[in-house]
Design an enzyme around this catalytic site. Structure first.
Site, mmCIF file in Angstrom:
data_model
loop_
_atom_site.group_PDB
_atom_site.id
_atom_site.type_symbol
_atom_site.label_atom_id
_atom_site.label_comp_id
_atom_site.label_asym_id
_atom_site.label_seq_id
_atom_site.Cartn_x
_atom_site.Cartn_y
_atom_site.Cartn_z
ATOM 1 N N MET A 110 -4.052 4.762 -0.476
ATOM 2 C CA MET A 110 -4.818 5.303 0.654
ATOM 3 C C MET A 110 -5.775 6.409 0.212
ATOM 4 O O MET A 110 -6.750 6.685 0.900
ATOM 5 C CB MET A 110 -3.882 5.809 1.749
ATOM 6 C CG MET A 110 -3.126 4.708 2.481
ATOM 7 S SD MET A 110 -4.195 3.473 3.270
ATOM 8 C CE MET A 110 -4.879 4.429 4.632
ATOM 9 N N VAL A 131 0.840 -1.200 0.000
ATOM 10 C CA VAL A 131 0.000 0.000 0.000
ATOM 11 C C VAL A 131 0.876 1.250 0.000
ATOM 12 O O VAL A 131 1.934 1.268 0.638
ATOM 13 C CB VAL A 131 -0.880 0.014 1.280
ATOM 14 C CG1 VAL A 131 -1.711 1.271 1.373
ATOM 15 C CG2 VAL A 131 -1.748 -1.222 1.357
ATOM 16 N N CYS A 132 0.408 2.302 -0.686
ATOM 17 C CA CYS A 132 1.038 3.624 -0.580
ATOM 18 C C CYS A 132 -0.060 4.674 -0.656
ATOM 19 O O CYS A 132 -1.226 4.375 -0.414
ATOM 20 C CB CYS A 132 2.111 3.829 -1.660
ATOM 21 S SG CYS A 132 1.453 4.059 -3.312
ATOM 22 N N ALA A 133 0.278 5.892 -1.000
ATOM 23 C CA ALA A 133 -0.720 6.968 -1.042
ATOM 24 C C ALA A 133 -1.661 6.835 -2.240
ATOM 25 O O ALA A 133 -2.875 6.899 -2.097
ATOM 26 C CB ALA A 133 -0.033 8.327 -1.056
#
Length: 98
Positions: free
Chosen positions: A90, A62-64
């Site tokens: 996210m 997961v990242c932004a």
């Protein structure tokens, strides 16, 4: 490269499935909230901290927004890990955060 939507990750969490999430954002970004249970390993440190991961487990990265997690997923895949990218990151996460 495998990928799944944030809603699919949330469904797995809500169903109490055992999932392992790696958040590759920087520590300052994670302070604003992360997927419950996610382990923060910034993308730039992934190469140095990959020994903390277990090749027998499946990981969701997961990242932004999905860019860094794509790079992290490709890197870990190349190292023999079973990994899935969370598309949209996210920014598209609607579930609870911690």
């Amino acid at each position: 490269m495998k990928s799944m939507m944030p809603t699919e990750v949330e469904q797995k969490l809500n169903a109490n499935e055992e999932i392992h999430i790696i958040d590759v954002r920087e520590a300052e970004e994670v302070q604003g909230g992360k997927v419950p249970g996610a382990v923060n390993i910034p993308l730039g440190l992934l190469e140095f901290r990959k020994q903390e991961l277990d090749k027998s487990k499946e990981y969701i990265v997961v990242c932004a927004s999905g860019g860094r997690s794509t790079m992290g997923t490709q890197y870990l895949e190349g190292q023999g890990f079973n990994v899935t990218n969370m598309s949209g990151g996210m920014m598209n996460w609607q579930g609870k955060t911690e």
